[in-house]
Design a protein around this motif. Sequence first.
Motif, PDB file in Angstrom:
ATOM      1  N   ALA A   1      49.318  39.913  47.882  1.00 50.67           N
ATOM      2  CA  ALA A   1      48.518  40.615  48.209  1.00 50.67           C
ATOM      3  C   ALA A   1      47.258  41.465  47.282  1.00 50.67           C
ATOM      4  CB  ALA A   1      49.435  41.651  49.299  1.00 50.67           C
ATOM      5  N   GLN A   2      47.894  42.115  46.128  1.00 44.23           N
ATOM      6  CA  GLN A   2      46.214  42.624  45.524  1.00 44.23           C
ATOM      7  C   GLN A   2      45.515  41.525  44.931  1.00 44.23           C
ATOM      8  OE1 GLN A   2      48.868  44.296  42.160  1.00 44.23           O
ATOM      9  NE2 GLN A   2      49.602  45.821  43.277  1.00 44.23           N
ATOM     10  N   LEU A   3      46.067  40.606  44.840  1.00 43.95           N
ATOM     11  CA  LEU A   3      44.823  39.571  44.155  1.00 43.95           C
ATOM     12  C   LEU A   3      44.226  39.070  45.304  1.00 43.95           C
ATOM     13  CD1 LEU A   3      45.568  36.780  42.411  1.00 43.95           C
ATOM     14  CD2 LEU A   3      45.184  35.602  44.644  1.00 43.95           C
ATOM     15  N   LEU A   4      44.865  38.384  46.500  1.00 47.49           N
ATOM     16  CA  LEU A   4      43.922  38.438  48.075  1.00 47.49           C
ATOM     17  C   LEU A   4      42.832  39.417  48.134  1.00 47.49           C
ATOM     18  CD1 LEU A   4      46.798  36.828  49.512  1.00 47.49           C
ATOM     19  CD2 LEU A   4      45.139  35.074  48.251  1.00 47.49           C
ATOM     20  N   GLU A   5      43.518  40.484  47.948  1.00 47.38           N
ATOM     21  CA  GLU A   5      42.540  41.621  48.461  1.00 47.38           C
ATOM     22  C   GLU A   5      41.368  42.098  47.984  1.00 47.38           C
ATOM     23  OE1 GLU A   5      41.024  44.172  50.773  1.00 47.38           O
ATOM     24  OE2 GLU A   5      43.394  43.860  51.446  1.00 47.38           O
ATOM     25  N   ALA A   6      41.331  40.748  46.289  1.00 47.33           N
ATOM     26  CA  ALA A   6      40.104  41.504  46.059  1.00 47.33           C
ATOM     27  C   ALA A   6      39.516  40.133  45.931  1.00 47.33           C
ATOM     28  CB  ALA A   6      40.729  40.883  44.160  1.00 47.33           C
ATOM     29  N   ALA A   7      40.187  39.120  45.540  1.00 47.18           N
ATOM     30  CA  ALA A   7      39.160  38.066  45.809  1.00 47.18           C
ATOM     31  C   ALA A   7      38.446  37.936  47.694  1.00 47.18           C
ATOM     32  CB  ALA A   7      40.310  36.740  46.628  1.00 47.18           C
ATOM     33  N   ALA A   8      39.392  38.683  48.586  1.00 50.95           N
ATOM     34  CA  ALA A   8      38.527  38.499  49.856  1.00 50.95           C
ATOM     35  C   ALA A   8      37.655  39.790  49.766  1.00 50.95           C
ATOM     36  CB  ALA A   8      39.379  39.482  50.874  1.00 50.95           C
ATOM     37  N   ARG A   9      37.245  40.549  48.615  1.00 51.81           N
ATOM     38  CA  ARG A   9      35.916  41.744  48.583  1.00 51.81           C
ATOM     39  C   ARG A   9      35.103  41.096  47.975  1.00 51.81           C
ATOM     40  NH1 ARG A   9      40.240  45.458  47.507  1.00 51.81           N
ATOM     41  NH2 ARG A   9      39.758  44.782  44.792  1.00 51.81           N
ATOM     42  N   ARG A  10      35.835  40.014  46.851  1.00 51.43           N
ATOM     43  CA  ARG A  10      34.840  39.153  45.967  1.00 51.43           C
ATOM     44  C   ARG A  10      33.415  37.783  46.834  1.00 51.43           C
ATOM     45  NH1 ARG A  10      38.995  38.687  42.045  1.00 51.43           N
ATOM     46  NH2 ARG A  10      38.955  36.825  43.130  1.00 51.43           N
ATOM     47  N   ASP A  11      34.672  37.463  47.872  1.00 52.33           N
ATOM     48  CA  ASP A  11      34.376  36.291  48.485  1.00 52.33           C
ATOM     49  C   ASP A  11      34.188  36.275  49.676  1.00 52.33           C
ATOM     50  OD1 ASP A  11      32.780  34.373  49.659  1.00 52.33           O
ATOM     51  OD2 ASP A  11      33.484  32.283  48.279  1.00 52.33           O
ATOM     52  N   PRO A  12      34.462  37.511  50.705  1.00 54.95           N
ATOM     53  CA  PRO A  12      34.865  37.415  52.395  1.00 54.95           C
ATOM     54  C   PRO A  12      34.762  36.094  52.917  1.00 54.95           C
ATOM     55  CG  PRO A  12      32.811  38.936  52.351  1.00 54.95           C
ATOM     56  CD  PRO A  12      32.803  37.448  51.004  1.00 54.95           C
ATOM     57  N   ALA A  13      34.066  34.901  52.667  1.00 62.78           N
ATOM     58  CA  ALA A  13      34.029  33.752  53.236  1.00 62.78           C
ATOM     59  C   ALA A  13      34.919  33.450  52.659  1.00 62.78           C
ATOM     60  CB  ALA A  13      32.757  33.134  53.940  1.00 62.78           C
ATOM     61  N   GLN A  14      35.905  33.644  51.554  1.00 62.19           N
ATOM     62  CA  GLN A  14      36.102  32.005  51.011  1.00 62.19           C
ATOM     63  C   GLN A  14      37.834  32.000  52.430  1.00 62.19           C
ATOM     64  OE1 GLN A  14      38.969  33.979  47.325  1.00 62.19           O
ATOM     65  NE2 GLN A  14      38.133  31.746  46.251  1.00 62.19           N
ATOM     66  N   VAL A  15      38.365  31.224  52.103  1.00 65.79           N
ATOM     67  CA  VAL A  15      39.365  30.872  53.015  1.00 65.79           C
ATOM     68  C   VAL A  15      40.852  30.674  52.022  1.00 65.79           C
ATOM     69  CG1 VAL A  15      40.933  29.095  53.758  1.00 65.79           C
ATOM     70  CG2 VAL A  15      38.916  29.605  54.233  1.00 65.79           C
ATOM     71  N   ARG A  16      41.149  31.868  52.201  1.00 65.81           N
ATOM     72  CA  ARG A  16      42.673  31.805  51.117  1.00 65.81           C
ATOM     73  C   ARG A  16      44.918  31.892  51.617  1.00 65.81           C
ATOM     74  NH1 ARG A  16      38.988  35.821  51.836  1.00 65.81           N
ATOM     75  NH2 ARG A  16      40.619  36.647  53.091  1.00 65.81           N
ATOM     76  N   HIS A  17      45.025  30.813  50.802  1.00 66.45           N
ATOM     77  CA  HIS A  17      46.077  30.417  51.171  1.00 66.45           C
ATOM     78  C   HIS A  17      47.246  31.050  50.212  1.00 66.45           C
ATOM     79  CE1 HIS A  17      47.899  26.461  53.357  1.00 66.45           C
ATOM     80  NE2 HIS A  17      48.541  27.786  53.182  1.00 66.45           N
ATOM     81  N   LEU A  18      47.794  31.086  51.035  1.00 68.35           N
ATOM     82  CA  LEU A  18      49.619  32.045  50.117  1.00 68.35           C
ATOM     83  C   LEU A  18      50.487  30.789  50.297  1.00 68.35           C
ATOM     84  CD1 LEU A  18      51.281  34.232  48.856  1.00 68.35           C
ATOM     85  CD2 LEU A  18      51.687  34.794  50.975  1.00 68.35           C
ATOM     86  N   TRP A  19      50.883  30.282  49.177  1.00 66.23           N
ATOM     87  CA  TRP A  19      52.393  29.613  49.209  1.00 66.23           C
ATOM     88  C   TRP A  19      53.906  30.397  48.084  1.00 66.23           C
ATOM     89  CZ3 TRP A  19      51.656  23.905  50.175  1.00 66.23           C
ATOM     90  CH2 TRP A  19      49.867  23.637  50.650  1.00 66.23           C
ATOM     91  N   LEU A  20      54.634  30.370  49.167  1.00 66.63           N
ATOM     92  CA  LEU A  20      55.619  31.259  48.817  1.00 66.63           C
ATOM     93  C   LEU A  20      56.754  29.446  48.189  1.00 66.63           C
ATOM     94  CD1 LEU A  20      57.465  33.474  47.872  1.00 66.63           C
ATOM     95  CD2 LEU A  20      58.547  33.564  50.007  1.00 66.63           C
ATOM     96  N   PHE A  21      57.140  29.561  47.042  1.00 69.90           N
ATOM     97  CA  PHE A  21      58.131  29.109  46.745  1.00 69.90           C
ATOM     98  C   PHE A  21      59.562  29.827  46.417  1.00 69.90           C
ATOM     99  CE2 PHE A  21      54.073  26.703  45.732  1.00 69.90           C
ATOM    100  CZ  PHE A  21      55.219  25.493  45.823  1.00 69.90           C
ATOM    101  N   SER A  22      60.406  29.585  47.056  1.00 73.38           N
ATOM    102  CA  SER A  22      61.887  30.513  47.015  1.00 73.38           C
ATOM    103  C   SER A  22      63.111  29.618  47.882  1.00 73.38           C
ATOM    104  CB  SER A  22      61.217  31.715  48.063  1.00 73.38           C
ATOM    105  OG  SER A  22      62.379  32.913  47.904  1.00 73.38           O
ATOM    106  N   ASP A  23      64.009  30.326  46.985  1.00 73.07           N
ATOM    107  CA  ASP A  23      65.350  29.965  47.794  1.00 73.07           C
ATOM    108  C   ASP A  23      65.908  30.603  48.983  1.00 73.07           C
ATOM    109  OD1 ASP A  23      66.112  31.334  46.805  1.00 73.07           O
ATOM    110  OD2 ASP A  23      68.232  31.026  45.306  1.00 73.07           O
ATOM    111  N   GLY A  24      65.003  31.599  49.722  1.00 70.50           N
ATOM    112  CA  GLY A  24      65.349  32.849  50.787  1.00 70.50           C
ATOM    113  C   GLY A  24      66.039  33.899  49.972  1.00 70.50           C
ATOM    114  N   ARG A  25      67.014  33.954  48.968  1.00 72.44           N
ATOM    115  CA  ARG A  25      68.078  34.054  48.495  1.00 72.44           C
ATOM    116  C   ARG A  25      67.831  35.512  47.713  1.00 72.44           C
ATOM    117  NH1 ARG A  25      73.007  31.727  50.507  1.00 72.44           N
ATOM    118  NH2 ARG A  25      72.429  29.450  50.118  1.00 72.44           N
ATOM    119  N   SER A  26      67.335  36.612  48.760  1.00 73.61           N
ATOM    120  CA  SER A  26      66.326  37.898  48.535  1.00 73.61           C
ATOM    121  C   SER A  26      67.000  38.401  50.235  1.00 73.61           C
ATOM    122  CB  SER A  26      64.411  38.125  48.198  1.00 73.61           C
ATOM    123  OG  SER A  26      64.691  39.149  48.226  1.00 73.61           O
TER     124      SER A  26
END
Length: 188
Positions: free
Chosen positions: A116-141
Motif C-alpha cells: 500500500a505504501q509503494l502504490l501510494e508513492a507511485a500514485a503521487r509520482r504518476d496519477p495516470a499510471q495503472v497499478r496492479h497488485l498481485w498477491l501470491f499466497s496459500d491463504g493460511r493467515s
Amino acid sequence: MLWPATLAARRAAPLHARHLRFAERNTGPGTLHCFVLDCSASMIARGQFALAKGLLVALFDRARAERADVALIAFGGARAELRFGPAVPRWWNERWIEPIGAGGGTPLEAGIARAAQLLEAAARRDPAQVRHLWLFSDGRSTQWPARPRRANHVTVIDCERGAVRVGRCEALAQAWAGECLDAQALLV
C-alpha cells in the motif's frame, strides 16, 4: 521517424535537421505490477513456494516485454521487505528469485501495508499510471488486511494445495473486488 514526410520536406535540398519529421508516440499511461509474495512456512509444505516463484519469473518476463514497472515485496517470518523496484526490469531470471527463502509466520498485514505504501508513492509520482497488485499466497493467515486503495486491479494467485482447502484466497479476492486465480491452473 516518418521517412515519407521527411523526404517530402527535404525535396531536392540536402538533408538538414529542419526537414526531419517524427511521429508522436502515444504510449498512454504506464503500468506498475506490484507482486507480493507469501514466504511463510506453510508455502513450503507442498511445493507452493516453488510454484509461486516460477509464476513470478514468467510474470516478470511478461512485464519486461511490455516495459512495465514492477516491484516485488516478500513477506514471511515477522517482516515484509521490498526485494525489487519499482522499476522496469532490464532483465530477469531465476537468479533473482532463487535466493528468496521461506519460513516462519505469515505477516500478511505487513506485506499488504508495504505494498500500500509503494502504490501510494507511485500514485503521487504518476496519477495516470495503472497499478496492479498481485498477491501470491496459500491463504493460511488469520489476518485480513484492507485492500490497498491505490491498487487499480487486484489479482490473488491462490497457491493453496491439499485435500482440505481453506479458501481464504478466494474470499480475500472477493472482499477486495479482485479476481482469484488458481496457481495450479496457470501451469497448464
